[in-house]
Every structure is written in C-alpha cells, then in structure tokens.
Design a protein around this motif. Structure first.
Motif, mmCIF file in Angstrom:
data_model
loop_
_atom_site.group_PDB
_atom_site.id
_atom_site.type_symbol
_atom_site.label_atom_id
_atom_site.label_comp_id
_atom_site.label_asym_id
_atom_site.label_seq_id
_atom_site.Cartn_x
_atom_site.Cartn_y
_atom_site.Cartn_z
ATOM 1 N N VAL A 46 -27.142 2.535 -5.242
ATOM 2 C CA VAL A 46 -26.783 3.933 -4.980
ATOM 3 C C VAL A 46 -25.436 4.009 -4.281
ATOM 4 C CG1 VAL A 46 -27.492 6.043 -3.805
ATOM 5 C CG2 VAL A 46 -29.204 4.579 -4.876
ATOM 6 N N LEU A 47 -24.571 4.871 -4.787
ATOM 7 C CA LEU A 47 -23.251 5.065 -4.195
ATOM 8 C C LEU A 47 -23.343 5.944 -2.951
ATOM 9 C CD1 LEU A 47 -21.224 5.712 -7.464
ATOM 10 C CD2 LEU A 47 -21.234 3.636 -6.092
ATOM 11 N N ALA A 48 -22.447 5.723 -2.008
ATOM 12 C CA ALA A 48 -22.448 6.489 -0.758
ATOM 13 C C ALA A 48 -22.029 7.935 -0.995
ATOM 14 C CB ALA A 48 -21.518 5.826 0.261
ATOM 15 N N ASP A 49 -21.131 8.153 -1.941
ATOM 16 C CA ASP A 49 -20.651 9.498 -2.248
ATOM 17 C C ASP A 49 -21.663 10.199 -3.163
ATOM 18 O OD1 ASP A 49 -19.279 11.798 -2.841
ATOM 19 O OD2 ASP A 49 -17.602 10.800 -3.845
ATOM 20 N N PRO A 50 -22.298 11.290 -2.684
ATOM 21 C CA PRO A 50 -23.313 11.963 -3.503
ATOM 22 C C PRO A 50 -22.763 12.519 -4.819
ATOM 23 C CG PRO A 50 -23.309 12.836 -1.247
ATOM 24 C CD PRO A 50 -22.167 11.893 -1.361
#
Length: 174
Positions: A46-50
C-alpha cells in the motif's frame, strides 16, 4: 436404473457448478467486514499517498492475473499478481499517468493482461466475425427459400404419373 441416476447427478453437477462458482457469495467466500470481497493487496504494498493508492487500485482492478486468468491482480494471491501490483505502484511513484502505466504493462505482457480489451480493429474482427458469419448464413437460407418458392416448390406429377402411383398403392393395399 442406478447407473442412469448417477449419470443424471453428474450432468446436473456439471451444469450447476459453474453457476455456483460464478456467484459472488459462493465463488468468493472470503468477505471483508464491510461487505466487499477481500483484496489480496498486502499492507507492505500500500502506498502512503491515498490518491496514488486509489489510482493504483483502479488500474489493478482492470489488469488480469496471468496465473489465475479470471481474477484481477487486486484479487489474486499469486506471486506474479503481486509483482504486477508492485510494478503498477512503482510506475505511479515515478510519475507516470494511468494510461502510461497501462501501456507499459500491455507492452510487457500483451493485450491479454487487460480484463477489458481495448476497442481496436483486431478486437472488432474477433467479436464481429461470428456475427457476420451468422448473418451470411441467414441470408443464404433466405435466398435458398426464395429460389425454391420461385421454382414452384418442387416437381409436380403429370396426370398419368398420378394414376400410376394410385394403381401401385392400391395393388399393395395402401
């Protein structure tokens, strides 16, 4: 009788099992607490930037798992699906747009990787050929029917031939 029942049971199973497996509650029994199907995306992916993660999920939902072939890479636990998910996220982090990411993946793995193929001449030919063949067959049947109707529907017997047929039938008792 027992053999017939066994054959009937197997036939019924073969007819019903694809329907049951396609049903969302039976074919995909693992549901998350919110009522949707569980995704195979691992927390470390999962990427930190939503916003980027949302784009990655949208792209991944349209890509086919090349191992499972009937699931998106978002739903698949296969190693190759994980690699594809990571590849999509890497390309997004590098600044590629959604179309560029899809083009990159298609260039590497081919058009088959898309769950919904692009509308191109090759896909039009693939899906249009059966329709054209059915229409040509229908036209052939229609024209053959008209030709037969025009010719009188077959040959008719002369009066002498009809009398000969009646005599032959009477002789045989029919």
């Amino acid at each position: 009788m027992k053999r017939a029942a066994e054959i009937l049971a197997v036939a019924l199973f073969l007819l019903v099992s694809p329907v049951l497996l396609a049903h969302p509650l039976i074919g995909q029994p693992f549901l998350d607490p919110f009522g949707g199907t569980a995704l195979a995306v691992q927390p470390d992916e999962v990427l930190a930037d939503p916003a980027l993660e949302s784009r990655a999920r949208a792209i991944s939902a349209g890509l086919r798992c090349l191992v499972c072939q009937n699931q998106s890479i978002d739903d698949s636990d296969a190693g190759l699906a994980r690699d594809l998910r990571l590849l999509v996220r890497e390309r997004l982090k590098a600044g590629d747009g959604d179309a560029a990411v899809l083009d990159y993946v298609v260039a590497r793995y081919g058009e088959f990787v898309l769950l919904k193929p692009r509308l191109e001449l090759s896909t039009l030919l693939l899906w249009g050929t059966p329709v054209v063949l059915v229409l040509c067959g229908g036209l052939f049947v229609f024209l053959a029917g008209r030709r037969k109707a025009r010719s009188g529907g077959g040959s008719t017997l002369s009066a002498e031939e009809e009398q000969a047929v009646e005599r032959a039938l009477r002789e045989r008792g029919l």
